[in-house]
Motif scaffolding. Structure first.
Motif, short mmCIF file in Angstrom:
data_model
loop_
_atom_site.label_atom_id
_atom_site.label_comp_id
_atom_site.label_asym_id
_atom_site.label_seq_id
_atom_site.Cartn_x
_atom_site.Cartn_y
_atom_site.Cartn_z
N UNK A 101 0.84 -1.21 0.00
CA UNK A 101 0.00 0.00 0.00
C UNK A 101 0.87 1.25 0.00
N UNK A 102 1.93 1.26 0.83
CA UNK A 102 2.86 2.40 0.82
C UNK A 102 3.51 2.57 -0.54
N UNK A 103 3.94 1.48 -1.12
CA UNK A 103 4.60 1.55 -2.42
C UNK A 103 3.69 2.08 -3.50
N UNK A 104 2.45 1.61 -3.51
CA UNK A 104 1.49 2.05 -4.52
C UNK A 104 1.11 3.52 -4.33
N UNK A 105 0.91 3.91 -3.08
CA UNK A 105 0.50 5.30 -2.85
C UNK A 105 1.64 6.28 -3.10
N UNK A 106 2.85 5.90 -2.75
CA UNK A 106 3.98 6.81 -2.97
C UNK A 106 4.43 6.83 -4.42
N UNK A 107 4.12 5.77 -5.17
CA UNK A 107 4.45 5.77 -6.59
C UNK A 107 3.59 6.79 -7.34
N UNK A 108 2.39 7.07 -6.83
CA UNK A 108 1.51 8.04 -7.45
C UNK A 108 1.90 9.48 -7.12
N UNK A 109 2.76 9.65 -6.12
CA UNK A 109 3.14 11.00 -5.69
C UNK A 109 4.02 11.71 -6.70
N UNK A 110 4.69 10.97 -7.52
CA UNK A 110 5.54 11.59 -8.53
C UNK A 110 6.94 11.83 -8.03
N UNK A 111 7.65 12.72 -8.71
CA UNK A 111 9.06 12.94 -8.40
C UNK A 111 9.29 14.03 -7.36
N UNK A 112 8.24 14.70 -6.91
CA UNK A 112 8.46 15.79 -5.94
C UNK A 112 8.74 15.27 -4.53
N UNK A 113 8.43 14.02 -4.24
CA UNK A 113 8.74 13.43 -2.94
C UNK A 113 10.03 12.63 -3.01
N UNK A 114 10.85 12.79 -2.00
CA UNK A 114 12.05 11.97 -1.89
C UNK A 114 11.71 10.76 -1.04
N UNK A 115 11.39 9.67 -1.68
CA UNK A 115 10.91 8.47 -0.99
C UNK A 115 12.01 7.84 -0.16
N UNK A 116 13.26 7.94 -0.61
CA UNK A 116 14.36 7.37 0.16
C UNK A 116 14.51 8.05 1.51
N UNK A 117 14.17 9.32 1.57
CA UNK A 117 14.25 10.04 2.85
C UNK A 117 13.15 9.59 3.80
N UNK A 118 12.02 9.20 3.27
CA UNK A 118 10.88 8.78 4.09
C UNK A 118 10.89 7.29 4.39
N UNK A 119 11.71 6.51 3.72
CA UNK A 119 11.65 5.05 3.81
C UNK A 119 11.90 4.55 5.24
N UNK A 120 12.82 5.16 5.95
CA UNK A 120 13.10 4.72 7.32
C UNK A 120 11.91 4.90 8.23
N UNK A 121 11.26 6.04 8.14
CA UNK A 121 10.08 6.29 8.96
C UNK A 121 8.93 5.38 8.61
N UNK A 122 8.75 5.13 7.32
CA UNK A 122 7.68 4.23 6.90
C UNK A 122 7.95 2.79 7.36
N UNK A 123 9.20 2.40 7.36
CA UNK A 123 9.56 1.07 7.83
C UNK A 123 9.28 0.93 9.33
N UNK A 124 9.56 1.99 10.09
CA UNK A 124 9.27 1.96 11.52
C UNK A 124 7.77 1.90 11.80
#
Length: 126
Positions: free
Chosen positions: A45-68
């Motif tokens: 669900x996180x992957x699908x929703x963040x894939x729709x966000x486009x390039x303006x989000x830095x997903x690598x920066x958020x990945x640690x928090x999402x994993x927690x």
């Protein structure tokens, strides 16, 4: 002549409860399966929703928090299931009748939950 019986130590109570929880889960594999499916579902669900966000989000920066977040919610699910399983079978009442500290019950359940969570996270993190 009176026979003196030794009261089991807190450590003995903890080991017995932990062994019971681990053996029960290894027999049914119910909790690991539900925790694993939940963690994988949240990651999808996180992957699908963040894939729709486009390039303006830095997903690598958020990945640690999402994993927690996945780790936290998966551990809460596991701890809740371990206590509800005991309640459904009527085992919780019998465990509470044993003259021991209640924190030992929680600590044994939390340790078993940590073991199951580590198994799930070894599968989900890579």
């Amino acid at each position: 002549m009176a026979v003196e019986m030794k009261k089991p130590s807190t450590w003995a109570h903890y080991k017995a409860l932990l062994r019971k929880d681990l053996a029960q889960e290894l027999h049914t594999k119910e909790m690991i399966t539900s925790m694993g499916l939940y963690a994988l579902l949240v990651l999808v669900v996180y992957g699908a929703s963040l894939a729709q966000a486009g390039s303006e989000l830095d997903i690598q920066q958020m990945a640690g928090g999402l994993l927690w977040v996945v780790v936290l919610f998966t551990s809460l699910l596991g701890l809740n299931r371990s206590f509800s399983h005991e309640k459904e079978n009527g085992c919780l009442e019998s465990i509470l009748l044993v003259p021991m500290d209640r924190s030992v019950i929680f600590l044994a359940k939390a340790t078993a939950n940590l073991v199951f969570l580590l198994i799930v996270e070894v599968i989900c993190v890579p």
